[in-house]
Design an enzyme around this catalytic site. Structure first.
Site, PDB file in Angstrom:
ATOM      1  N   ASN A  39       0.836  -1.199   0.000  1.00  0.00           N
ATOM      2  CA  ASN A  39       0.000   0.000   0.000  1.00  0.00           C
ATOM      3  C   ASN A  39       0.873   1.252   0.000  1.00  0.00           C
ATOM      4  O   ASN A  39       1.955   1.287   0.601  1.00  0.00           O
ATOM      5  CB  ASN A  39      -1.021   0.006   1.146  1.00  0.00           C
ATOM      6  CG  ASN A  39      -0.432  -0.246   2.514  1.00  0.00           C
ATOM      7  OD1 ASN A  39       0.593  -0.910   2.658  1.00  0.00           O
ATOM      8  ND2 ASN A  39      -1.076   0.280   3.533  1.00  0.00           N
ATOM      9  N   GLU A  41       0.305   5.135   0.715  1.00  0.00           N
ATOM     10  CA  GLU A  41      -0.610   6.187   1.171  1.00  0.00           C
ATOM     11  C   GLU A  41      -0.127   7.556   0.718  1.00  0.00           C
ATOM     12  O   GLU A  41       0.999   7.708   0.228  1.00  0.00           O
ATOM     13  CB  GLU A  41      -0.752   6.095   2.700  1.00  0.00           C
ATOM     14  CG  GLU A  41      -1.367   4.758   3.114  1.00  0.00           C
ATOM     15  CD  GLU A  41      -1.599   4.617   4.600  1.00  0.00           C
ATOM     16  OE1 GLU A  41      -1.111   5.454   5.392  1.00  0.00           O
ATOM     17  OE2 GLU A  41      -2.291   3.647   4.980  1.00  0.00           O
ATOM     18  N   CYS A  50      -4.091   0.569  -2.477  1.00  0.00           N
ATOM     19  CA  CYS A  50      -3.954  -0.691  -1.744  1.00  0.00           C
ATOM     20  C   CYS A  50      -2.809  -1.541  -2.302  1.00  0.00           C
ATOM     21  O   CYS A  50      -2.436  -1.410  -3.476  1.00  0.00           O
ATOM     22  CB  CYS A  50      -5.230  -1.509  -1.845  1.00  0.00           C
ATOM     23  SG  CYS A  50      -6.587  -0.899  -0.837  1.00  0.00           S
ATOM     24  N   GLU A  52      -2.938  -4.681  -3.096  1.00  0.00           N
ATOM     25  CA  GLU A  52      -3.436  -5.522  -4.185  1.00  0.00           C
ATOM     26  C   GLU A  52      -3.440  -4.758  -5.499  1.00  0.00           C
ATOM     27  O   GLU A  52      -3.136  -5.302  -6.567  1.00  0.00           O
ATOM     28  CB  GLU A  52      -4.861  -6.010  -3.880  1.00  0.00           C
ATOM     29  CG  GLU A  52      -4.984  -6.883  -2.652  1.00  0.00           C
ATOM     30  CD  GLU A  52      -5.223  -6.096  -1.367  1.00  0.00           C
ATOM     31  OE1 GLU A  52      -4.716  -4.967  -1.254  1.00  0.00           O
ATOM     32  OE2 GLU A  52      -5.890  -6.631  -0.474  1.00  0.00           O
ATOM     33  N   CYS A  83     -10.119  -5.290   0.227  1.00  0.00           N
ATOM     34  CA  CYS A  83     -11.250  -4.353   0.279  1.00  0.00           C
ATOM     35  C   CYS A  83     -12.160  -4.601  -0.927  1.00  0.00           C
ATOM     36  O   CYS A  83     -11.783  -5.295  -1.890  1.00  0.00           O
ATOM     37  CB  CYS A  83     -10.754  -2.906   0.312  1.00  0.00           C
ATOM     38  SG  CYS A  83     -10.257  -2.254  -1.293  1.00  0.00           S
ATOM     39  N   CYS A  86     -10.724  -3.687  -4.374  1.00  0.00           N
ATOM     40  CA  CYS A  86      -9.672  -4.614  -4.831  1.00  0.00           C
ATOM     41  C   CYS A  86     -10.264  -5.958  -5.237  1.00  0.00           C
ATOM     42  O   CYS A  86      -9.765  -6.610  -6.155  1.00  0.00           O
ATOM     43  CB  CYS A  86      -8.594  -4.777  -3.765  1.00  0.00           C
ATOM     44  SG  CYS A  86      -7.519  -3.327  -3.677  1.00  0.00           S
TER      45      CYS A  86
HETATM   46  N1  THU Z   1      -5.179  -1.779   2.589  1.00  0.00           N
HETATM   47  C1  THU Z   1      -4.584  -2.558   1.635  1.00  0.00           C
HETATM   48  O1  THU Z   1      -3.525  -2.210   1.097  1.00  0.00           O
HETATM   49  N2  THU Z   1      -5.188  -3.723   1.293  1.00  0.00           N
HETATM   50  C2  THU Z   1      -6.312  -4.210   1.883  1.00  0.00           C
HETATM   51  O2  THU Z   1      -6.758  -5.295   1.533  1.00  0.00           O
HETATM   52  C3  THU Z   1      -7.007  -3.433   2.913  1.00  0.00           C
HETATM   53  C4  THU Z   1      -6.429  -2.097   3.220  1.00  0.00           C
HETATM   54  C5  THU Z   1      -4.490  -0.538   3.006  1.00  0.00           C
HETATM   55  C6  THU Z   1      -5.134   0.737   2.568  1.00  0.00           C
HETATM   56  C7  THU Z   1      -4.581   1.714   3.608  1.00  0.00           C
HETATM   57  O3  THU Z   1      -3.298   2.161   3.163  1.00  0.00           O
HETATM   58  C8  THU Z   1      -4.383   0.862   4.847  1.00  0.00           C
HETATM   59  O4  THU Z   1      -4.409  -0.488   4.412  1.00  0.00           O
HETATM   60  C9  THU Z   1      -5.445   1.076   5.904  1.00  0.00           C
HETATM   61  O5  THU Z   1      -6.708   0.938   5.375  1.00  0.00           O
END
Ligand code: THU
Length: 130
Positions: A39, A41, A50, A52, A83, A86
């Site tokens: 991920n 941010e 994300c 994925e 999520c 994804c």
């Molecule tokens: N996140 C992912 O990268 N993959 C997931 O399956 C769920 C959430 C990340 C998004 C964000 O950067 C952090 O986790 C918190 O939500």
């Protein structure tokens, strides 16, 4: 296990200063090759992506067109599922039978399929008119 190890390794590179929640994902493609993502941010929170999604972008950029296996790892009390967005992105390149392994850093592992996580997925077949 190879896929989970790849997800664990790439998770270290996650850029998650806002949530503090690092995620790693690894996808096996039709060729057998493994593509990873973490991920990423952003100070403008909604612009974050994300793990994925990053792995999927790497797979497609390499010229692959199919996902055959998924692994996701996070430092969470229980294994996390992808999520909703994804799940839809993965479904663009993988069938409902694609196995998804979800793990915690401490070794808790769950297994499911893309179809079970996204029943009734919207797909290209739904785009035909009248
Ligand atoms: N996140 C992912 O990268 N993959 C997931 O399956 C769920 C959430 C990340 C998004 C964000 O950067 C952090 O986790 C918190 O939500």
């Amino acid at each position: 296990m190879e896929l989970l190890n790849a997800a664990r390794a790439v998770r270290d590179n996650a850029h998650a200063p806002y949530s503090g929640f690092k995620v790693g994902a690894a996808l096996r493609a039709g060729s057998g090759r493994v593509y990873t993502g973490c991920n990423v941010e952003n100070a403008s929170y909604p612009e974050g992506t994300c793990a994925e999604t990053g792995a999927l972008a790497a797979l497609v950029a390499a010229g692959e067109t199919e996902i055959t296996e998924v692994a996701i790892i996070a430092d969470s009390p229980e294994p996390i599922t992808p999520c909703g967005g994804c799940r839809q992105r993965l479904a663009e390149f993988g069938s409902g039978q694609v196995p998804i392994t979800m793990a915690t850093l401490s070794g808790d592992v769950k297994a499911d399929t893309l179809g079970a996580l996204l029943p009734g997925a919207f797909s290209s077949q739904n785009l035909s008119k009248g």
